[in-house]
Write an enzyme that holds these catalytic residues in place. Structure first.
Site, PDB file in Angstrom:
ATOM      1  N   ASN A   1       1.086  -0.838  -0.263  1.00 55.62           N
ATOM      2  CA  ASN A   1       0.304  -0.096   0.345  1.00 55.62           C
ATOM      3  C   ASN A   1       0.976   1.586   0.374  1.00 55.62           C
ATOM      4  O   ASN A   1       1.334   1.590   1.135  1.00 55.62           O
ATOM      5  CB  ASN A   1      -1.015   0.154   1.398  1.00 55.62           C
ATOM      6  CG  ASN A   1      -1.483   1.204   1.273  1.00 55.62           C
ATOM      7  OD1 ASN A   1      -2.096   2.005   0.223  1.00 55.62           O
ATOM      8  ND2 ASN A   1      -2.595   1.737   2.100  1.00 55.62           N
TER       9      ASN A   1
ATOM     10  N   HIS B   1      -9.197   1.160   4.055  1.00 53.13           N
ATOM     11  CA  HIS B   1      -8.244   1.708   5.084  1.00 53.13           C
ATOM     12  C   HIS B   1      -8.400   2.216   6.064  1.00 53.13           C
ATOM     13  O   HIS B   1      -9.728   3.250   5.920  1.00 53.13           O
ATOM     14  CB  HIS B   1      -7.130   1.909   4.201  1.00 53.13           C
ATOM     15  CG  HIS B   1      -5.800   1.952   4.699  1.00 53.13           C
ATOM     16  ND1 HIS B   1      -5.556   3.128   5.536  1.00 53.13           N
ATOM     17  CD2 HIS B   1      -5.269   1.410   4.729  1.00 53.13           C
ATOM     18  CE1 HIS B   1      -3.931   2.628   6.581  1.00 53.13           C
ATOM     19  NE2 HIS B   1      -3.759   1.420   5.820  1.00 53.13           N
TER      20      HIS B   1
ATOM     21  N   SER C   1       2.843  -2.180  10.360  1.00 54.98           N
ATOM     22  CA  SER C   1       4.177  -2.224  10.352  1.00 54.98           C
ATOM     23  C   SER C   1       5.072  -4.115  10.407  1.00 54.98           C
ATOM     24  O   SER C   1       6.078  -4.089  10.969  1.00 54.98           O
ATOM     25  CB  SER C   1       4.816  -1.846  12.087  1.00 54.98           C
ATOM     26  OG  SER C   1       4.210  -0.225  11.987  1.00 54.98           O
TER      27      SER C   1
END
Ligand code: PGA
Length: 257
Positions: free
Chosen positions: A13, A101, A219
């Protein structure tokens, strides 16, 4: 059904990064990094800004990389200044689209209801949807992660048929782990991905729940990907920061083989 029978999907992304020329460079760099390495054990997607789509599609042509968009409007056309429809994306060669999102939910007022509308528009146009769900830090601390993620999943899938569900991937992205360097532990990720699978099972039956691809995002990077991806219920990753660096993204792709 265990995870070996589900499709693994590694999706980048890019968020609001990269100009069209840089998009060409990054796709070419990912191809170069992965040359000679196995890539067929997972589907690789790069979700890019709208203005990068043409260059990304061109650069990815004939390679293992599929191109996705980062959002889509629910109407097919009309007076919606600044928006892009699913038909437009398909016409540009886009195959995947991220919907819901947390940055869209947090900064742009997306709700479970508009997420549901976007899911429908994308599926009807023939796009594959990467549906994002995930709790805020306060919600995790309040002990309502399961409720939040179940609600988001159920509302996003309202009216979606069993046949359409085959084109839906769900990404579990705890909001507190996105871009913070603070990853969910592999066990935390696995637990919520399992819960999402159970929600899908309760709506569509066990076969559908066992078959759906559930990604972890937040992450994920070259160092922690292997441990996360080894978990039973984690079938792939949605990767922000690390997807902008070809060497790191290629390590994550290798970890998914
Ligand atoms: P991050 O972003 O990998 O930079 O945390 C993930 C995402 O927002 O999809």
């Amino acid at each position: 059904m265990n995870k070996l029978f589900r499709s693994a999907v590694i999706a980048g992304n890019w968020k609001m990064n990269k100009t069209p020329a840089e998009a060409t460079e990054l796709i070419n760099a990912i191809k170069a990094e992965c040359a000679g390495k196995a890539t067929d054990g997972c589907t690789v997607v790069a979700c890019v800004p709208y203005v990068d789509i043409a260059n990304a599609v061109e650069a990815a042509k004939g390679s293992f990389i599929h191109i996705g968009a980062e959002n889509v409007h629910w109407e097919r056309s009309g007076a919606f200044t600044g928006e892009i429809s699913a038909d437009m994306l398909v016409a540009c060669g886009v195959e995947y689209v991220i919907v819901g999102h947390s940055e869209r939910r947090q900064y742009f007022g997306e709700t479970d209801e508009t997420v549901n509308k976007r899911v429908h528009a994308a599926l009807e146009a023939g796009l594959k949807v990467i549906l994002c769900v995930g709790e805020l830090l306060t919600e995790r601390e309040q002990g309502v992660t399961a409720e939040v993620v179940s609600r988001q999943t159920k509302i996003a899938l309202l009216g979606v048929t069993e046949e359409q569900l085959k084109n839906v991937i769900i990404a579990y992205e705890p909001v507190w782990a996105i871009g913070t360097g603070r990853t969910a532990t592999a066990d935390q990720a696995n637990e919520v991905c399992k819960l999402i699978r159970e929600v899908v099972s309760s709506l569509y039956g066990t076969a559908a729940g066992n078959g759906i691809t559930v990604q972890y995002g937040g992450s994920m990077n070259a160092k922690n990907a292997a441990e996360l991806l080894a978990k039973e219920h984690v079938d792939g990753g949605l990767i922000g920061g690390a997807s902008l660096k070809a060497p790191d993204f290629s390590v994550i792709i290798s970890a998914a083989q």
